[in-house]
Motif scaffolding. Structure first.
Motif, PDB file in Angstrom:
ATOM      1  N   MET A  68       0.727  -1.358  -0.024  1.00 57.38           N
ATOM      2  CA  MET A  68       0.094   0.041  -0.052  1.00 57.38           C
ATOM      3  C   MET A  68       0.740   1.014   0.070  1.00 57.38           C
ATOM      4  N   SER A  69       2.013   1.234   0.446  1.00 56.70           N
ATOM      5  CA  SER A  69       2.912   2.548   0.521  1.00 56.70           C
ATOM      6  C   SER A  69       3.297   2.836  -0.833  1.00 56.70           C
ATOM      7  N   LYS A  70       3.172   1.777  -1.756  1.00 52.77           N
ATOM      8  CA  LYS A  70       3.461   2.419  -3.234  1.00 52.77           C
ATOM      9  C   LYS A  70       2.511   3.193  -4.020  1.00 52.77           C
ATOM     10  N   PHE A  71       1.011   3.219  -3.154  1.00 54.39           N
ATOM     11  CA  PHE A  71      -0.020   4.068  -3.956  1.00 54.39           C
ATOM     12  C   PHE A  71       0.441   5.430  -3.224  1.00 54.39           C
ATOM     13  N   HIS A  72      -0.043   6.414  -4.069  1.00 51.86           N
ATOM     14  CA  HIS A  72      -0.286   7.903  -3.804  1.00 51.86           C
ATOM     15  C   HIS A  72      -1.294   8.210  -2.733  1.00 51.86           C
ATOM     16  N   ASN A  77      -9.418  17.013  -2.818  1.00 54.29           N
ATOM     17  CA  ASN A  77      -9.850  17.231  -4.382  1.00 54.29           C
ATOM     18  C   ASN A  77     -10.005  16.354  -5.347  1.00 54.29           C
ATOM     19  N   ASN A  78      -8.782  15.637  -5.345  1.00 54.73           N
ATOM     20  CA  ASN A  78      -8.565  14.340  -6.128  1.00 54.73           C
ATOM     21  C   ASN A  78      -9.446  13.310  -5.812  1.00 54.73           C
ATOM     22  N   VAL A  79      -9.555  12.964  -4.605  1.00 54.46           N
ATOM     23  CA  VAL A  79     -10.696  12.241  -4.157  1.00 54.46           C
ATOM     24  C   VAL A  79     -11.983  12.341  -4.625  1.00 54.46           C
ATOM     25  N   LEU A  80     -12.405  13.636  -4.768  1.00 54.96           N
ATOM     26  CA  LEU A  80     -13.650  14.115  -5.201  1.00 54.96           C
ATOM     27  C   LEU A  80     -13.767  13.795  -6.684  1.00 54.96           C
ATOM     28  N   ALA A 117      -2.324  16.298 -11.034  1.00 56.52           N
ATOM     29  CA  ALA A 117      -1.010  16.219 -10.219  1.00 56.52           C
ATOM     30  C   ALA A 117      -0.250  17.200 -10.567  1.00 56.52           C
ATOM     31  N   PRO A 118       0.881  17.235  -9.482  1.00 58.17           N
ATOM     32  CA  PRO A 118       1.769  18.378  -9.602  1.00 58.17           C
ATOM     33  C   PRO A 118       2.875  18.273 -10.755  1.00 58.17           C
ATOM     34  N   ALA A 119       3.222  19.312 -11.272  1.00 61.68           N
ATOM     35  CA  ALA A 119       4.046  19.231 -12.498  1.00 61.68           C
ATOM     36  C   ALA A 119       4.887  20.417 -12.393  1.00 61.68           C
ATOM     37  N   PRO A 120       5.569  20.552 -11.444  1.00 67.98           N
ATOM     38  CA  PRO A 120       6.903  21.737 -11.134  1.00 67.98           C
ATOM     39  C   PRO A 120       7.877  21.824 -12.100  1.00 67.98           C
ATOM     40  N   TYR A 121       8.299  22.914 -12.598  1.00 68.25           N
ATOM     41  CA  TYR A 121       9.436  23.049 -13.688  1.00 68.25           C
ATOM     42  C   TYR A 121      10.391  23.843 -13.325  1.00 68.25           C
ATOM     43  N   ALA A 156       3.567  24.083 -10.555  1.00 68.07           N
ATOM     44  CA  ALA A 156       2.553  24.023 -11.470  1.00 68.07           C
ATOM     45  C   ALA A 156       1.782  22.643 -11.436  1.00 68.07           C
ATOM     46  N   PHE A 157       0.867  22.563 -12.014  1.00 71.01           N
ATOM     47  CA  PHE A 157      -0.146  21.211 -12.097  1.00 71.01           C
ATOM     48  C   PHE A 157      -0.562  20.817 -13.393  1.00 71.01           C
ATOM     49  N   LYS A 158      -0.692  19.780 -13.645  1.00 71.75           N
ATOM     50  CA  LYS A 158      -1.426  19.163 -14.879  1.00 71.75           C
ATOM     51  C   LYS A 158      -2.432  18.096 -14.657  1.00 71.75           C
ATOM     52  N   VAL A 159      -3.048  17.964 -15.702  1.00 72.11           N
ATOM     53  CA  VAL A 159      -4.167  16.826 -15.743  1.00 72.11           C
ATOM     54  C   VAL A 159      -3.530  15.439 -15.956  1.00 72.11           C
ATOM     55  N   THR A 160      -3.495  14.569 -15.176  1.00 70.98           N
ATOM     56  CA  THR A 160      -2.891  13.122 -15.499  1.00 70.98           C
ATOM     57  C   THR A 160      -4.222  12.249 -15.429  1.00 70.98           C
TER      58      THR A 160
END
Length: 421
Positions: A68-72, A77-80, A117-121, A156-160
């Protein structure tokens, strides 16, 4: 009768009515029964905590945690977002994560779940060099600040896209308890009908996707239960999803503090366990492991904060189910008696008397001087005896009036028909 009169003389009126064959007119609340219910729920919650603790101490739990530790741990907000797109989802991961971390693969043609999902650059940026001793910028010969190029991370964030475990195939994930409960429940149909009455939401039975046994959809405001499961699993799942609808609907979640997905699942399954235990339905093998699987580490701190909510929700459901079951049983017994012919179509006047019939006329009400109490005072006993006799006489007079009225109506009908005069 006035409320004050009834309050002071309920026992006396009930005693007189009983002698007249009218039964109890003003039943008293059974506070002892209510108290024992609260104590029983508390006892069941104690068994729940002990059962979860034992799961935490098992070797199987260590293996489960490693997986289970391998799951994010997704944000609320993502749960919803996940719940809106695939309310029956249980475990989600990205396409590559399923293959690399779990040796499972997404089935062909499956539609993914969109989340943020986080997408920092990183960008290059010139910054002045600071003298560590003075805290001032280091200057060039011409007096301008010296600079150096550094990497700056920009949030930054992106849709995944992620996929639920039901959309994949491959190596089985470790489990803590049984995957599905078995067993029959006495009068299961009555129990299921009673559960339906504890919620205003429609409960549908049919196919569910993947391994899901049921789900509550806040967008459609409905509950779906997998068809064809055992009595025990069906009833347990129904209670779990009804608890979700009561505790985790958008309105409730908006008003209170945000709850993690783990706590949401712990609350719903805890309510299901408590209600099932009260009615003698054993779900320990499933519920303990399920709750432990959603706990943060080997602790149930979040769950402990919700115990009052769990007790109240479970207690309310228990009371409503018991009331519904009693009503069904009473209706069934009355039908059987009627079929046997034990209940006459036109019962005698005495049997038809109701609380309305027993009520004394306004002008003949007798106001008590004080509440009825146990005492050795002869004067008080004499007063009670007279008052008792007075009420008994009023009841007798009222019955005679009702009988006389019926007799007159009968004679009137016979006269109209040309019968005996």
């Amino acid at each position: 009768m006035s409320d004050e009169y009834v309050k002071k003389n309920a026992d006396l009126i009930n005693a007189v009515a009983k002698e007249e064959g009218l039964g109890e007119v003003f039943p008293k609340e059974n506070s002892e029964e209510k108290m024992s219910m609260k104590d029983k729920v508390q006892e069941i919650v104690g068994k729940l905590e002990q059962g979860i603790k034992e799961v935490f101490e098992s070797d199987k739990y260590k293996e489960y945690l490693n997986t289970m530790s391998k799951f994010h741990n997704y944000s609320i907000n993502n749960v919803l977002l996940i719940n809106q797109q695939k309310p029956e989802a249980t475990l989600v991961a990205g396409y590559n994560a399923w293959a690399n971390n779990f040796d499972r693969h997404v089935k062909k043609g499956e539609k993914g779940i969109k989340i943020i999902a986080p997408a920092p650059y990183t960008i290059k940026k010139e910054q002045p060099i600071i003298d560590m001793r003075t805290g001032s910028p280091v200057l060039n010969a011409d007096g301008t600040p010296k600079t150096t190029e550094v990497d700056v991370k920009i949030p930054a964030f992106k849709v995944t896209t992620v996929f639920d475990i039901s959309q994949t195939y491959g190596k089985e994930l470790p489990t803590l308890g049984v995957n599905e409960l078995t067993g029959e429940v006495d009068h299961a149909k009555d129990f299921i009908e009673s559960l339906k009455k504890t919620t205003s939401l429609p409960i549908n039975f049919g196919e569910t996707k993947g391994d899901s046994k049921g789900f509550y959809s806040p967008t459609e405001n409905s509950i779906t239960i997998k068809e064809g499961m055992s009595d025990v699993q069906t009833i347990k799942t129904m209670i779990h999803e009804i608890a979700h609808s009561k505790l985790h609907n958008p309105e409730v979640m908006k008003e209170g503090d945000a709850k993690s997905r783990g706590l949401i699942e712990q609350e719903a399954e805890s309510v299901a366990y408590v209600v099932c235990q009260h009615f003698g339905i054993e779900t320990s093998d499933y519920s303990f492991a399920y709750i432990a699987g959603w706990a943060e580490g080997k602790e149930t701190n979040e769950l402990k904060q919700s115990l009052e909510t769990i007790r109240d929700t479970a207690g309310e459901m228990i009371n409503r189910v018991e009331g519904s079951l009693r009503a069904m049983e009473h209706e069934r017994e009355a039908k059987i008696e009627a079929e046997k012919g034990n209940i006459p179509m036109e019962p005698p006047v005495e049997e038809k008397l109701t609380e309305k019939d027993v009520a004394l006329p306004e002008e003949t009400k007798v106001e008590a001087k004080k509440p009825l109490e146990k005492t050795d005072n002869k004067e008080s006993k004499s007063s009670d005896k007279k008052e008792r006799k007075s009420i008994k006489e009023k009841l007798s007079e009222k019955k005679k009036e009702v009988a006389k009225d019926k007799k007159e109506k009968t004679q009137s009908k016979e006269l109209k028909k040309g019968g005996p005069r």
